[in-house]
Design a protein around this motif. Structure first.
Motif, mmCIF file in Angstrom:
data_model
loop_
_atom_site.group_PDB
_atom_site.id
_atom_site.type_symbol
_atom_site.label_atom_id
_atom_site.label_comp_id
_atom_site.label_asym_id
_atom_site.label_seq_id
_atom_site.Cartn_x
_atom_site.Cartn_y
_atom_site.Cartn_z
ATOM 1 N N ASN A 267 0.822 -1.212 0.000
ATOM 2 C CA ASN A 267 0.000 0.000 0.000
ATOM 3 C C ASN A 267 0.857 1.264 0.000
ATOM 4 N N ASP A 268 1.946 1.229 0.737
ATOM 5 C CA ASP A 268 2.795 2.414 0.872
ATOM 6 C C ASP A 268 3.721 2.629 -0.318
ATOM 7 N N ASN A 269 3.929 1.592 -1.142
ATOM 8 C CA ASN A 269 4.970 1.702 -2.163
ATOM 9 C C ASN A 269 4.520 1.445 -3.602
ATOM 10 N N ILE A 270 3.705 0.440 -3.840
ATOM 11 C CA ILE A 270 3.457 0.054 -5.235
ATOM 12 C C ILE A 270 1.976 -0.023 -5.605
ATOM 13 N N LYS A 271 1.085 0.245 -4.662
ATOM 14 C CA LYS A 271 -0.343 0.189 -4.983
ATOM 15 C C LYS A 271 -0.777 1.469 -5.684
ATOM 16 N N VAL A 272 -1.611 1.304 -6.720
ATOM 17 C CA VAL A 272 -2.177 2.447 -7.435
ATOM 18 C C VAL A 272 -3.694 2.351 -7.334
ATOM 19 N N GLU A 273 -4.316 3.320 -6.696
ATOM 20 C CA GLU A 273 -5.773 3.353 -6.549
ATOM 21 C C GLU A 273 -6.392 3.960 -7.805
ATOM 22 N N CYS A 274 -7.318 3.217 -8.417
ATOM 23 C CA CYS A 274 -7.895 3.654 -9.690
ATOM 24 C C CYS A 274 -9.245 4.341 -9.548
ATOM 25 N N ALA A 275 -9.885 4.226 -8.391
ATOM 26 C CA ALA A 275 -11.205 4.832 -8.203
ATOM 27 C C ALA A 275 -11.072 6.348 -8.077
ATOM 28 N N GLY A 276 -11.788 7.058 -8.927
ATOM 29 C CA GLY A 276 -11.679 8.511 -8.940
ATOM 30 C C GLY A 276 -12.243 9.178 -7.710
ATOM 31 N N ASP A 277 -13.170 8.506 -6.996
ATOM 32 C CA ASP A 277 -13.775 9.125 -5.819
ATOM 33 C C ASP A 277 -13.015 8.811 -4.536
ATOM 34 N N SER A 278 -11.872 8.164 -4.664
ATOM 35 C CA SER A 278 -11.045 7.888 -3.495
ATOM 36 C C SER A 278 -10.069 9.041 -3.273
ATOM 37 N N PRO A 279 -9.816 9.403 -2.012
ATOM 38 C CA PRO A 279 -8.836 10.468 -1.742
ATOM 39 C C PRO A 279 -7.456 10.149 -2.310
ATOM 40 N N LYS A 280 -7.170 8.855 -2.472
ATOM 41 C CA LYS A 280 -5.875 8.438 -3.008
ATOM 42 C C LYS A 280 -5.961 8.048 -4.486
ATOM 43 N N GLY A 281 -7.098 8.324 -5.106
ATOM 44 C CA GLY A 281 -7.318 7.893 -6.474
ATOM 45 C C GLY A 281 -6.423 8.575 -7.497
ATOM 46 N N LYS A 282 -5.891 7.772 -8.412
ATOM 47 C CA LYS A 282 -5.084 8.271 -9.524
ATOM 48 C C LYS A 282 -5.556 7.601 -10.814
ATOM 49 N N PRO A 283 -6.800 7.885 -11.207
ATOM 50 C CA PRO A 283 -7.372 7.206 -12.382
ATOM 51 C C PRO A 283 -6.595 7.459 -13.663
ATOM 52 N N LYS A 290 -3.759 1.274 -19.215
ATOM 53 C CA LYS A 290 -4.803 0.499 -19.899
ATOM 54 C C LYS A 290 -5.343 -0.623 -19.012
ATOM 55 N N ILE A 291 -5.642 -0.264 -17.775
ATOM 56 C CA ILE A 291 -6.183 -1.237 -16.824
ATOM 57 C C ILE A 291 -7.661 -1.463 -17.119
ATOM 58 N N GLN A 292 -8.057 -2.728 -17.251
ATOM 59 C CA GLN A 292 -9.440 -3.069 -17.578
ATOM 60 C C GLN A 292 -10.125 -3.893 -16.497
ATOM 61 N N ALA A 293 -9.372 -4.406 -15.548
ATOM 62 C CA ALA A 293 -9.956 -5.238 -14.492
ATOM 63 C C ALA A 293 -9.167 -5.021 -13.211
ATOM 64 N N PHE A 294 -9.814 -5.318 -12.088
ATOM 65 C CA PHE A 294 -9.172 -5.151 -10.781
ATOM 66 C C PHE A 294 -9.215 -6.463 -10.009
ATOM 67 N N PRO A 295 -8.151 -6.801 -9.289
ATOM 68 C CA PRO A 295 -6.860 -6.116 -9.340
ATOM 69 C C PRO A 295 -6.079 -6.514 -10.589
ATOM 70 N N THR A 296 -5.141 -5.676 -10.978
ATOM 71 C CA THR A 296 -4.230 -5.991 -12.070
ATOM 72 C C THR A 296 -2.804 -5.719 -11.615
ATOM 73 N N TRP A 297 -1.945 -6.697 -11.825
ATOM 74 C CA TRP A 297 -0.525 -6.549 -11.520
ATOM 75 C C TRP A 297 0.242 -6.315 -12.814
ATOM 76 N N ILE A 298 1.172 -5.393 -12.786
ATOM 77 C CA ILE A 298 2.113 -5.231 -13.892
ATOM 78 C C ILE A 298 3.504 -5.494 -13.329
ATOM 79 N N ILE A 299 4.101 -6.569 -13.812
ATOM 80 C CA ILE A 299 5.383 -7.036 -13.294
ATOM 81 C C ILE A 299 6.326 -7.282 -14.460
ATOM 82 N N ASN A 300 7.435 -6.591 -14.461
ATOM 83 C CA ASN A 300 8.430 -6.724 -15.531
ATOM 84 C C ASN A 300 7.807 -6.551 -16.914
#
Length: 329
Positions: A267-283, A290-300
Motif C-alpha cells: 500500500n505504501d509503495n506500489i499500490k495504485v488506486e484507480c477509483a476517482g472518488d477515493s482520496p488516493k485515487g489516480k485514475p 490500460k487497466i481493464q480489471a481489478f486487481p491488475t498486476w504489472i510485473i516486468n
C-alpha cells in the motif's frame, strides 16, 4: 424397382461435425492450459463483485493431480477428434474391418461423450454453487460436451437403444464416483485438506450493509507471516505495480492473502488506486496503463489480471525467499 433408402444428412456429417466441435473445445482448453502453466491470466474481464474465469482457474477445483484441469479437458477433446476422424482417415478395403473400426470408434465416442457431459455437469454445479463465478470458457466447454453427446447418439443408427442406456448408466456412475473421489479433499468452504501445507483458503463476499471506505476499502482481518512480508518487499524492490479499486471485492481478497502487515508495504509503495472518488485515487495512471480489471498486476512489463496466489507471484517474479505462505485463493 427397389429404391434404396437415403442416408439421413446427420449420419453423413456427424463425424466431421463432432470433430469440429471437439476441435473448438481443444482450442479453448488448450488456451486455458497455457495460461495456467505460464502464470498468465485468461482474457476474461470480471465485473465488480463478480468472480470470473481466473477465479475458477485458481480455485481448488482448477487443479487435478497437480496439473491444470484444463489440460485433462484438452486431452479429452483431442481424443474425441481422433475417434471421430479415424474411420475417415483409415480407409480399409476390407468391409468387415472398416465396419469394426466404425463400430468401435462410435462406442468409444459414446463413452467419452457421456463421461465428459457428466463431468461438465458436476463442474457447472461447482461453478454455480461453490465458486459462484461466471466463466464463459467453462460454459462453452459444457455446451461442447453436451453437443458431442447429442451428436453421438443421433449421428448413427444404434441397433439397440438399451445398449445406449446401459452404457450411459455405467459410464455416468463411474465418472461421477471418480469425480467425487478426485475432489474428496475439497470441502464446501473450498479448503483443500492435506495437500496445501496448512494454507487457509481466502474468500470474501461483502455484506450489503458494510460499505467500503473510499480511503482503504474494507478492513484487512488477516495477519502476515515472514513469507508474506518478504514477498511484499521483493515486489517493491523489482518495481511491480498493483492497480486496484477500493470498492472491488477481488482486490480485498488479494489484500487478505497478503495479510495486514505485508499489504501495508504494498500500500505504501506500489499500490495504485484507480477509483476517482477515493482520496488516493489516480485514475489517470490507470488509464495510461490500460487497466481493464481489478486487481491488475504489472510485473516486468507483463500484465496479470485477477487475484494472484502468492506462489504464482513468487514464481513470476523470481522470488527466492521463504514460501510457507498462510493463505491462498
Amino acid at each position: 424397382m427397389i429404391r434404396r433408402r437415403s442416408t439421413p444428412w446427420i449420419h453423413k456429417w456427424s463425424r466431421p461435425i463432432i470433430a469440429a466441435i471437439a476441435g473448438c473445445g481443444a482450442l479453448v482448453t488448450g488456451y486455458l492450459t497455457i495460461e495456467k502453466l505460464t502464470g498468465g491470466s485468461a482474457a476474461c474481464v470480471a465485473q465488480a463483485g463478480t468472480k470470473g474465469c481466473n477465479d475458477v482457474l485458481s480455485s481448488a477445483w482448477g487443479t487435478v493431480f497437480g496439473q491444470p484441469l484444463a489440460l485433462f479437458g484438452f486431452l479429452a477433446y483431442i481424443s474425441m477428434v481422433i475417434l471421430a476422424l479415424a474411420p475417415l482417415v483409415l480407409k480399409s478395403e476390407d468391409n468387415n474391418q472398416r465396419k469394426q473400426i466404425e463400430n468401435l470408434t462410435w462406442l468409444l465416442l459414446l463413452v467419452g461423450a457421456i463421461a465428459m457431459s457428466v463431468f461438465s455437469g458436476y463442474l457447472m454445479y461447482v461453478l454455480a454453487f461453490q465458486i459462484k463465478a461466471l466463466c464463459p470458457y467453462c460454459l462453452a466447454s459444457a455446451l461442447f460436451s453436451l453437443s458431442l453427446l447429442v451428436l453421438t447418439i443421433l449421428g448413427r443408427t444404434w441397433e439397440d437403444i438399451g445398449q445406449i442406456l446401459f452404457i450411459a448408466l455405467i459410464v455416468g456412475m463411474v465418472t461421477l464416483l471418480g469425480t467425487l473421489g478426485v475432489y474428496a479433499g475439497v470441502n464446501q468452504s473450498g479448503t483443500i485438506s492435506g495437500s496445501t501445507g496448512g494454507q487457509e483458503r481466502i474468500t470474501f463476499t461483502p455484506s450489503p450493509t458494510e460499505t467500503p471506505n473510499p480511503e482503504f476499502g474494507w478492513e484487512i482481518t488477516t495477519t502476515s507471516g515472514e513469507s508474506e512480508i518478504a514477498l511484499a518487499k521483493h515486489l517493491v524492490k523489482i518495481g511491480a505495480k498493483e492497480y486496484v479499486a477500493y470498492w472491488c471485492p477481488h482486490c480485498h481478497e488479494q489484500k487478505l492473502i497478503f495479510g495486514k502487515e505485508a499489504y501495508q508495504i504494498i500500500n505504501d509503495n506500489i499500490k495504485v488506486e484507480c477509483a476517482g472518488d477515493s482520496p488516493k485515487g489516480k485514475p489517470e495512471l490507470c488509464q495510461a496503463a490500460k487497466i481493464q480489471a481489478f486487481p491488475t498486476w504489472i510485473i516486468n512489463g507483463q500484465t496479470y489480471s485477477g487475484v494472484q496466489n502468492l506462489t504464482e507471484l513468487a514464481k513470476i517474479t523470481g522470488y527466492t525467499g521463504p514460501t510457507n505462505f498462510k493463505y491462498f485463493k
